[in-house]
Design an enzyme around this catalytic site. Structure first.
Site, PDB file in Angstrom:
ATOM      1  CE1 TYR A  50      43.216  36.987  41.494  1.00  0.00           C
ATOM      2  CE2 TYR A  50      41.059  37.046  42.521  1.00  0.00           C
ATOM      3  CZ  TYR A  50      42.420  36.855  42.620  1.00  0.00           C
ATOM      4  OH  TYR A  50      42.984  36.516  43.832  1.00  0.00           O
ATOM      5  CB  SER A  97      40.433  33.684  45.036  1.00  0.00           C
ATOM      6  OG  SER A  97      39.499  34.687  45.415  1.00  0.00           O
TER       7      SER A  97
HETATM    8  P1  NAD Z   1      51.047  40.093  46.065  1.00  0.00           P
HETATM    9  O1  NAD Z   1      50.765  40.909  44.859  1.00  0.00           O
HETATM   10  O2  NAD Z   1      51.633  40.728  47.258  1.00  0.00           O
HETATM   11  O3  NAD Z   1      51.959  38.825  45.688  1.00  0.00           O
HETATM   12  C1  NAD Z   1      51.884  38.162  44.448  1.00  0.00           C
HETATM   13  C2  NAD Z   1      53.302  37.826  44.010  1.00  0.00           C
HETATM   14  O4  NAD Z   1      53.237  37.111  42.755  1.00  0.00           O
HETATM   15  C3  NAD Z   1      54.146  39.091  43.782  1.00  0.00           C
HETATM   16  O5  NAD Z   1      55.316  39.059  44.569  1.00  0.00           O
HETATM   17  C4  NAD Z   1      54.449  39.053  42.299  1.00  0.00           C
HETATM   18  O6  NAD Z   1      55.724  39.576  41.944  1.00  0.00           O
HETATM   19  C5  NAD Z   1      54.329  37.560  41.977  1.00  0.00           C
HETATM   20  N1  NAD Z   1      54.103  37.419  40.540  1.00  0.00           N
HETATM   21  C6  NAD Z   1      53.068  37.936  39.828  1.00  0.00           C
HETATM   22  N2  NAD Z   1      53.275  37.718  38.524  1.00  0.00           N
HETATM   23  C7  NAD Z   1      54.458  37.047  38.394  1.00  0.00           C
HETATM   24  C8  NAD Z   1      55.211  36.569  37.296  1.00  0.00           C
HETATM   25  N3  NAD Z   1      54.800  36.737  36.033  1.00  0.00           N
HETATM   26  N4  NAD Z   1      56.379  35.927  37.535  1.00  0.00           N
HETATM   27  C9  NAD Z   1      56.815  35.773  38.814  1.00  0.00           C
HETATM   28  N5  NAD Z   1      56.143  36.205  39.906  1.00  0.00           N
HETATM   29  C10 NAD Z   1      54.980  36.845  39.693  1.00  0.00           C
HETATM   30  O7  NAD Z   1      49.646  39.438  46.420  1.00  0.00           O
HETATM   31  P2  NAD Z   1      49.200  38.394  47.543  1.00  0.00           P
HETATM   32  O8  NAD Z   1      47.924  38.894  48.076  1.00  0.00           O
HETATM   33  O9  NAD Z   1      50.329  38.030  48.455  1.00  0.00           O
HETATM   34  O10 NAD Z   1      48.855  37.172  46.582  1.00  0.00           O
HETATM   35  C11 NAD Z   1      49.235  35.813  46.835  1.00  0.00           C
HETATM   36  C12 NAD Z   1      48.129  34.932  46.294  1.00  0.00           C
HETATM   37  O11 NAD Z   1      46.942  35.132  47.067  1.00  0.00           O
HETATM   38  C13 NAD Z   1      47.736  35.222  44.842  1.00  0.00           C
HETATM   39  O12 NAD Z   1      47.588  34.008  44.141  1.00  0.00           O
HETATM   40  C14 NAD Z   1      46.397  35.924  44.974  1.00  0.00           C
HETATM   41  O13 NAD Z   1      45.586  35.783  43.835  1.00  0.00           O
HETATM   42  C15 NAD Z   1      45.836  35.232  46.194  1.00  0.00           C
HETATM   43  N6  NAD Z   1      44.743  35.957  46.854  1.00  0.00           N
HETATM   44  C16 NAD Z   1      44.944  37.199  47.360  1.00  0.00           C
HETATM   45  C17 NAD Z   1      43.896  37.888  47.961  1.00  0.00           C
HETATM   46  C18 NAD Z   1      44.068  39.284  48.516  1.00  0.00           C
HETATM   47  O14 NAD Z   1      43.057  39.913  48.876  1.00  0.00           O
HETATM   48  N7  NAD Z   1      45.278  39.795  48.636  1.00  0.00           N
HETATM   49  C19 NAD Z   1      42.634  37.278  48.059  1.00  0.00           C
HETATM   50  C20 NAD Z   1      42.452  35.992  47.553  1.00  0.00           C
HETATM   51  C21 NAD Z   1      43.529  35.337  46.946  1.00  0.00           C
END
Ligand code: NAD
Length: 243
Positions: free
Chosen positions: A143, A130
């Site tokens: 986080y 991130s």
């Molecule tokens: P999201 O919540 O849609 O997807 C995250 C996925 O991780 C979910 O499907 C969830 O079930 C899975 N997950 C979480 N805990 C788990 C566990 N214990 N076991 C198995 N699976 C698990 O969110 P996203 O935005 O698609 O996130 C993807 C990545 O992007 C993450 O690492 C997040 O930190 C990063 N990110 C997101 C943003 C944002 O604004 N959305 C910004 C920066 C970074």
């Protein structure tokens, strides 16, 4: 077809970025093993559902993916959880969850994947960190420290395993229009659509990222087009710095 004859493992495959990433990898020829708590809604060559807080599950994932697909060339550590609020609000359970999913799971998966990739002559690991892991924003210390740790792990592994033909890189997004972001608005009693509209206005490029914008960066880093990119923390932020 940049991924013909390539085998990939993607974590967080049912999430906003993960689902799109899996579809894009497969559209370019990859065979993909997907993992999340429930991947029934995701088309893939192998489904390895489980909980990333389960140490043994993480340790075994790369081997299971290699067995199911016939090898392992690409690992995308994309799953993540966000815990909100300043440190006085953070419980022990929040700490264990955040560090478990965002740091320990990628650590375990990389540790198991690297020997398999080395034996096969190389590979690519792409972690979803991130922009907050590079430059902290307010009120999310758990986080942010977890994503900083993931960014650091990325650079350490890149340095240590480049000689084995293994490239390790990370994408560092700012806000992405996924359930992670939208549920945060809902928890705070905001209308996610309106809140996203307001956020769009804060980005110099005119909008926050869609999952495709981030998946495209991951795809690049996983592909041979990035053959000389190793240890990079690639910010994808629409020119919006962390405030
Ligand atoms: P999201 O919540 O849609 O997807 C995250 C996925 O991780 C979910 O499907 C969830 O079930 C899975 N997950 C979480 N805990 C788990 C566990 N214990 N076991 C198995 N699976 C698990 O969110 P996203 O935005 O698609 O996130 C993807 C990545 O992007 C993450 O690492 C997040 O930190 C990063 N990110 C997101 C943003 C944002 O604004 N959305 C910004 C920066 C970074």
């Amino acid at each position: 077809m940049r991924f013909n004859n390539k085998n990939a493992l993607v974590t967080g495959a049912s999430g906003g970025i993960g689902k799109v990433l899996v579809a894009m990898l497969r559209a370019e020829g990859a065979r993909v093993a997907v993992t999340d708590r429930d991947t029934s809604g995701v088309q893939a060559e192998a489904h390895l559902d489980g909980d990333l807080l389960d140490d043994a599950f993480c340790d075994g994932l790369p081997g299971q993916a290699a067995e199911a697909l016939g090898g392992l060339d690409i690992v995308c550590n994309n799953a993540g959880v966000i815990t909100r609020g300043n440190i006085t609000l953070a419980t022990d359970a929040d700490y264990a969850l955040t560090m478990g999913v965002n740091v320990e799971a990628p650590f375990r998966i990389c540790r198991a994947a690297i020997p398999l990739m080395a034996q096969a002559g190389g590979g690519a690991i792409v972690n979803t960190a991130s922009c907050w892991g590079l430059s902290p924003g307010p009120d999310h210390p758990l986080y942010i420290m977890s994503k900083a740790a993931l960014a650091s792990l990325t650079q350490c592994l890149a340095r240590d395993h480049a000689h084995q033909g293994i490239r390790v890189n990370a994408v560092c997004p700012n806000e992405v229009n996924t359930p992670m972001l939208r549920t945060g608005f809902a928890i705070r009693g905001l209308d996610p659509d309106k809140a996203v509209d307001e956020l769009n206005a804060s980005v110099p490029l005119g909008r926050i990222a869609e999952p495709e914008d981030i998946a495209d960066v991951i795809i690049f880093l996983a592909s041979d087009a990035a053959r000389y990119v190793c240890g990079a923390l690639v910010e994808a932020n629409g020119a919006k710095p962390v405030a």
